[in-house]
Design a protein around this motif. Structure first.
Motif, PDB file in Angstrom:
ATOM      1  N   PRO A  82       0.759  -1.307   0.075  1.00  0.00           N
ATOM      2  CA  PRO A  82       0.019   0.006  -0.053  1.00  0.00           C
ATOM      3  C   PRO A  82       0.753   1.256   0.122  1.00  0.00           C
ATOM      4  O   PRO A  82       0.530   2.164  -0.430  1.00  0.00           O
ATOM      5  N   LEU A  83       2.069   1.297   0.640  1.00  0.00           N
ATOM      6  CA  LEU A  83       2.914   2.211   0.843  1.00  0.00           C
ATOM      7  C   LEU A  83       3.482   2.653  -0.720  1.00  0.00           C
ATOM      8  O   LEU A  83       3.502   3.984  -1.018  1.00  0.00           O
ATOM      9  N   LEU A  84       3.769   1.657  -1.355  1.00  0.00           N
ATOM     10  CA  LEU A  84       4.106   1.825  -2.760  1.00  0.00           C
ATOM     11  C   LEU A  84       3.119   2.548  -3.827  1.00  0.00           C
ATOM     12  O   LEU A  84       3.283   3.369  -4.618  1.00  0.00           O
ATOM     13  N   VAL A  85       1.901   2.032  -3.288  1.00  0.00           N
ATOM     14  CA  VAL A  85       0.744   2.491  -4.296  1.00  0.00           C
ATOM     15  C   VAL A  85       0.453   3.814  -4.008  1.00  0.00           C
ATOM     16  O   VAL A  85       0.380   4.795  -4.787  1.00  0.00           O
ATOM     17  N   LEU A  86       0.502   4.294  -2.749  1.00  0.00           N
ATOM     18  CA  LEU A  86       0.418   5.600  -2.232  1.00  0.00           C
ATOM     19  C   LEU A  86       1.547   6.427  -2.932  1.00  0.00           C
ATOM     20  O   LEU A  86       1.442   7.825  -3.120  1.00  0.00           O
TER      21      LEU A  86
ATOM     22  N   ILE B 119       2.885  10.796  -6.506  1.00  0.00           N
ATOM     23  CA  ILE B 119       4.033  11.395  -7.385  1.00  0.00           C
ATOM     24  C   ILE B 119       3.217  11.414  -9.037  1.00  0.00           C
ATOM     25  O   ILE B 119       3.379  12.305  -9.456  1.00  0.00           O
ATOM     26  N   GLY B 120       2.781  10.247  -8.988  1.00  0.00           N
ATOM     27  CA  GLY B 120       2.240  10.115 -10.421  1.00  0.00           C
ATOM     28  C   GLY B 120       1.241  11.103 -10.729  1.00  0.00           C
ATOM     29  O   GLY B 120       0.894  11.618 -12.043  1.00  0.00           O
ATOM     30  N   VAL B 121      -0.003  11.320  -9.814  1.00  0.00           N
ATOM     31  CA  VAL B 121      -1.198  12.180 -10.283  1.00  0.00           C
ATOM     32  C   VAL B 121      -0.722  13.354 -10.413  1.00  0.00           C
ATOM     33  O   VAL B 121      -1.257  14.309 -11.441  1.00  0.00           O
ATOM     34  N   PRO B 122       0.232  14.183  -9.489  1.00  0.00           N
ATOM     35  CA  PRO B 122       0.419  15.727  -9.715  1.00  0.00           C
ATOM     36  C   PRO B 122       1.043  15.714 -11.192  1.00  0.00           C
ATOM     37  O   PRO B 122       1.205  16.723 -11.875  1.00  0.00           O
ATOM     38  N   LEU B 123       2.087  14.735 -11.470  1.00  0.00           N
ATOM     39  CA  LEU B 123       2.746  14.682 -12.801  1.00  0.00           C
ATOM     40  C   LEU B 123       1.911  14.828 -14.045  1.00  0.00           C
ATOM     41  O   LEU B 123       2.162  15.274 -14.994  1.00  0.00           O
ATOM     42  N   LEU B 124       0.826  13.856 -13.777  1.00  0.00           N
ATOM     43  CA  LEU B 124       0.022  13.866 -14.846  1.00  0.00           C
ATOM     44  C   LEU B 124      -1.062  15.126 -15.053  1.00  0.00           C
ATOM     45  O   LEU B 124      -1.187  15.794 -16.047  1.00  0.00           O
TER      46      LEU B 124
END
Length: 171
Positions: A2-6, A11-16
């Protein structure tokens, strides 16, 4: 896991979102892009109020009828998340937020969430025939003969359900 997904989400959503702002801003310009972001926030607040009040009424109706408002509570959770996503600037979060305002999508997401929880959540139960304090000191002193259940009693004999401000009023 879960830590990896969070971490990936944070990181991924703001970059997107940044990539989408750059692409859409390049297509329609800065001011129209900012106007769209502002309008989705206003639309999100409107939809949150409208659908939130509808779900609150559904929860109230279900409880008054003696039912368990599980579906309505799940809808309320998703509507709250949708409102937060629409108030957050960004095109990806707005898309997910608008999808969560669609009842059919909420039902699908609820089924997915419940299915995931059924596979990942372990429920532990206490058997009342066993001594729950075996091997543990009793924090209240003494030796209970069975499980101790904390609670509070309220004397409702002096509550008038006909008063307009009474929480027990049947309207």
């Amino acid at each position: 896991m879960p830590l990896l997904v969070l971490s990936a989400l944070f990181i991924g959503v703001p970059l997107l979102e940044i990539a989408l702002f750059i692409q859409i801003g390049g297509l329609i310009g800065l001011w129209p892009t900012l106007l769209v972001v502002l309008l989705t926030g206003i639309a999100g607040a409107f939809l949150l109020r409208q659908q939130g009040l509808g779900v609150a009424a559904e929860i109230d109706r279900s409880v008054r009828d003696g039912g368990l408002p599980a579906q309505a509570l799940l809808s309320a959770l998703f509507i709250g998340i949708a409102g937060c996503l629409l108030l957050t600037p960004g095109f990806f979060t707005d898309t997910i937020g608008f999808l969560l305002f669609v009842p059919g999508f909420r039902r699908w997401a609820g089924r997915q969430l419940i299915s995931t929880m059924r596979h990942r959540v372990t429920v532990q139960t206490a058997h009342f025939g066993e001594d729950p304090f075996a091997g543990h000191p009793n924090p209240r002193g003494g030796n209970p003969s069975g499980p101790v259940i904390d609670g509070e009693a309220v004397d409702v004999s002096d509550i008038d359900p006909e008063r307009p401000d009474s929480p027990w009023r049947n309207s």
